[in-house]
Design a protein around this motif. Structure first.
Motif, PDB file in Angstrom:
ATOM      1  N   THR A  65      -0.210   4.978  -9.124  1.00  0.00           N
ATOM      2  CA  THR A  65      -0.271   6.253  -8.407  1.00  0.00           C
ATOM      3  C   THR A  65      -1.237   6.179  -7.236  1.00  0.00           C
ATOM      4  O   THR A  65      -0.956   6.691  -6.145  1.00  0.00           O
ATOM      5  N   ILE A  66      -2.384   5.529  -7.452  1.00  0.00           N
ATOM      6  CA  ILE A  66      -3.401   5.428  -6.397  1.00  0.00           C
ATOM      7  C   ILE A  66      -2.848   4.679  -5.189  1.00  0.00           C
ATOM      8  O   ILE A  66      -3.036   5.101  -4.040  1.00  0.00           O
ATOM      9  N   PHE A  67      -2.141   3.576  -5.425  1.00  0.00           N
ATOM     10  CA  PHE A  67      -1.629   2.792  -4.310  1.00  0.00           C
ATOM     11  C   PHE A  67      -0.445   3.471  -3.618  1.00  0.00           C
ATOM     12  O   PHE A  67      -0.186   3.203  -2.447  1.00  0.00           O
ATOM     13  N   PHE A  68       0.265   4.347  -4.338  1.00  0.00           N
ATOM     14  CA  PHE A  68       1.395   5.034  -3.711  1.00  0.00           C
ATOM     15  C   PHE A  68       0.981   6.342  -3.060  1.00  0.00           C
ATOM     16  O   PHE A  68       1.701   6.860  -2.200  1.00  0.00           O
ATOM     17  N   LEU A  69      -0.187   6.874  -3.424  1.00  0.00           N
ATOM     18  CA  LEU A  69      -0.622   8.178  -2.918  1.00  0.00           C
ATOM     19  C   LEU A  69      -0.667   8.250  -1.396  1.00  0.00           C
ATOM     20  O   LEU A  69      -0.264   9.279  -0.825  1.00  0.00           O
ATOM     21  N   PRO A  70      -1.144   7.226  -0.673  1.00  0.00           N
ATOM     22  CA  PRO A  70      -1.158   7.333   0.793  1.00  0.00           C
ATOM     23  C   PRO A  70       0.204   7.580   1.414  1.00  0.00           C
ATOM     24  O   PRO A  70       0.303   8.189   2.479  1.00  0.00           O
ATOM     25  N   VAL A  71       1.287   7.114   0.755  1.00  0.00           N
ATOM     26  CA  VAL A  71       2.631   7.337   1.292  1.00  0.00           C
ATOM     27  C   VAL A  71       2.939   8.829   1.355  1.00  0.00           C
ATOM     28  O   VAL A  71       3.604   9.301   2.278  1.00  0.00           O
ATOM     29  N   ILE A  72       2.423   9.569   0.393  1.00  0.00           N
ATOM     30  CA  ILE A  72       2.706  11.004   0.318  1.00  0.00           C
ATOM     31  C   ILE A  72       1.959  11.780   1.399  1.00  0.00           C
ATOM     32  O   ILE A  72       2.482  12.743   1.965  1.00  0.00           O
ATOM     33  N   ILE A  73       0.747  11.345   1.723  1.00  0.00           N
ATOM     34  CA  ILE A  73      -0.096  12.136   2.616  1.00  0.00           C
ATOM     35  C   ILE A  73      -0.140  11.597   4.041  1.00  0.00           C
ATOM     36  O   ILE A  73      -0.793  12.181   4.894  1.00  0.00           O
TER      37      ILE A  73
ATOM     38  N   MET B 109      -5.984   1.048   7.770  1.00  0.00           N
ATOM     39  CA  MET B 109      -4.735   1.618   8.258  1.00  0.00           C
ATOM     40  C   MET B 109      -3.556   0.716   7.912  1.00  0.00           C
ATOM     41  O   MET B 109      -2.482   1.187   7.504  1.00  0.00           O
ATOM     42  N   VAL B 110      -3.746  -0.595   8.030  1.00  0.00           N
ATOM     43  CA  VAL B 110      -2.674  -1.544   7.711  1.00  0.00           C
ATOM     44  C   VAL B 110      -2.319  -1.471   6.233  1.00  0.00           C
ATOM     45  O   VAL B 110      -1.142  -1.400   5.862  1.00  0.00           O
ATOM     46  N   LEU B 111      -3.344  -1.464   5.388  1.00  0.00           N
ATOM     47  CA  LEU B 111      -3.097  -1.435   3.943  1.00  0.00           C
ATOM     48  C   LEU B 111      -2.525  -0.090   3.498  1.00  0.00           C
ATOM     49  O   LEU B 111      -1.931   0.003   2.427  1.00  0.00           O
ATOM     50  N   TRP B 112      -2.688   0.925   4.327  1.00  0.00           N
ATOM     51  CA  TRP B 112      -2.190   2.256   3.996  1.00  0.00           C
ATOM     52  C   TRP B 112      -0.663   2.287   3.946  1.00  0.00           C
ATOM     53  O   TRP B 112      -0.068   3.154   3.328  1.00  0.00           O
ATOM     54  N   PHE B 113      -0.003   1.366   4.614  1.00  0.00           N
ATOM     55  CA  PHE B 113       1.448   1.377   4.702  1.00  0.00           C
ATOM     56  C   PHE B 113       2.125   0.565   3.597  1.00  0.00           C
ATOM     57  O   PHE B 113       3.300   0.229   3.722  1.00  0.00           O
ATOM     58  N   SER B 114       1.418   0.242   2.531  1.00  0.00           N
ATOM     59  CA  SER B 114       1.943  -0.700   1.543  1.00  0.00           C
ATOM     60  C   SER B 114       2.530  -0.054   0.296  1.00  0.00           C
ATOM     61  O   SER B 114       3.011  -0.769  -0.589  1.00  0.00           O
ATOM     62  N   GLY B 115       2.500   1.278   0.189  1.00  0.00           N
ATOM     63  CA  GLY B 115       2.880   1.927  -1.064  1.00  0.00           C
ATOM     64  C   GLY B 115       4.312   1.682  -1.496  1.00  0.00           C
ATOM     65  O   GLY B 115       4.578   1.274  -2.634  1.00  0.00           O
TER      66      GLY B 115
END
Length: 288
Positions: free
Chosen positions: A116-124, A174-180
């Motif tokens: 959930t933590i790693f996928f959360l950035p995709v939502i926001i 920012m780069v790692l944010w796109f990994s979800g």
């Protein structure tokens, strides 16, 4: 002959099932997207003026495209800068996604929470949210330029190589944010791998490292291709992409207008299609 007939029937059935799954997108594309795309291609050859009476066009041929490459140095500069960023960012995002998927696929406590933590950035990570985070500096590592590593990169590499690497370190969050999404795709592939293969490899004396290169990675290669394509498309269509922003700015520019904006949009579209074709060819060759 009977076995061939059954195999062909199964193949056709799978093709129909796949077509049924993508049919909503196909129908939506033909109803909502195809006509605007054709119209935008038409506008790219026009000088467009928006008046109170409507849109007025004047045919200018290839002038908009010539202006993009010959006169508008900003567009060419931004495209080259974006291609350099893509060449660095996309492999790192996919590699990071694979590593995280391998880690959280293990039998560990609170595995669901980590997913959930790693996928959360995709939502926001909508445009306004990311824009606000960028303005507050949340996506950067504080004072990273003061680290000695930056000076070492500057001194040991040429500016053409050093600048993209320094940019990557500055924007690493920012780069790692796109990994979800990519992590979820790899997780789905890992959970379908037959564990008896790993047991057989372990009996034969294969180490975990050898099992990864000889079993895991070859079986995940189709998903690697999917994730490369998804990452390129996602980054290329991101709302804060500098080329997307430039296209939007030119739409209401009194000097260039809709005609030039659609021209550079089509140039960008063709460029991304070529990049996708190259990556697909390279990864398919690697797979074979």
């Amino acid at each position: 002959m009977a076995s061939i007939r059954i195999r062909m029937t199964n193949k056709r059935r799978k093709a129909l099932v796949g077509t049924a799954f993508i049919s909503p997108w196909i129908i939506g594309f033909f109803i909502f997207a195809l006509r605007p795309m054709i119209y935008s291609l038409y506008l790219s050859f026009q000088k467009v003026k928006v008046t109170p009476l409507g849109i007025k066009t004047n045919y200018v041929g290839w002038d908009n495209y010539k202006y993009a490459f010959v006169s508008d140095t900003t567009f060419v500069e931004k495209v080259l800068h974006y291609l350099r960023e893509m060449a660095l960012n996309v492999p790192i995002i996919v590699t990071f996604s694979l590593i995280i998927a391998l880690l959280i696929n293990q039998k560990i406590k609170m595995r669901g929470i980590f997913r959930t933590i790693f996928f959360l950035p995709v939502i926001i990570t909508s445009g306004p949210v990311i824009n606000e985070l960028l303005s507050q500096g949340v996506t950067n590592i504080p004072n990273i330029e003061s680290y000695s590593m930056f000076e070492m990169v500057k001194q040991s590499l040429t500016p053409a190589v050093a600048n993209p690497i320094m940019y990557l370190f500055k924007q690493i969050i920012m780069v790692l944010w796109f990994s979800g999404v990519q992590i979820l795709i790899f997780l789905a592939g890992l959970q379908k791998v037959d564990h008896s293969l790993y047991e057989a490899a372990r009996i034969d004396g294969a180490s975990p490292w050898e099992a990864f290169w000889k079993l895991t990675l070859p079986m995940l290669m189709p998903l690697v291709l999917v994730n490369f394509i998804y990452t390129i498309v996602y980054i290329s269509t991101f709302a804060l992409n500098e080329i997307i922003v430039m296209i939007k700015d030119n739409m209401f520019n009194t000097t260039t207008g809709f005609g030039y904006a659609t021209a550079i949009a089509w140039i960008y579209f063709v460029l991304i299609a070529i990049v996708l074709a190259i990556w697909s060819l390279l990864l398919r060759t690697r797979k074979s």
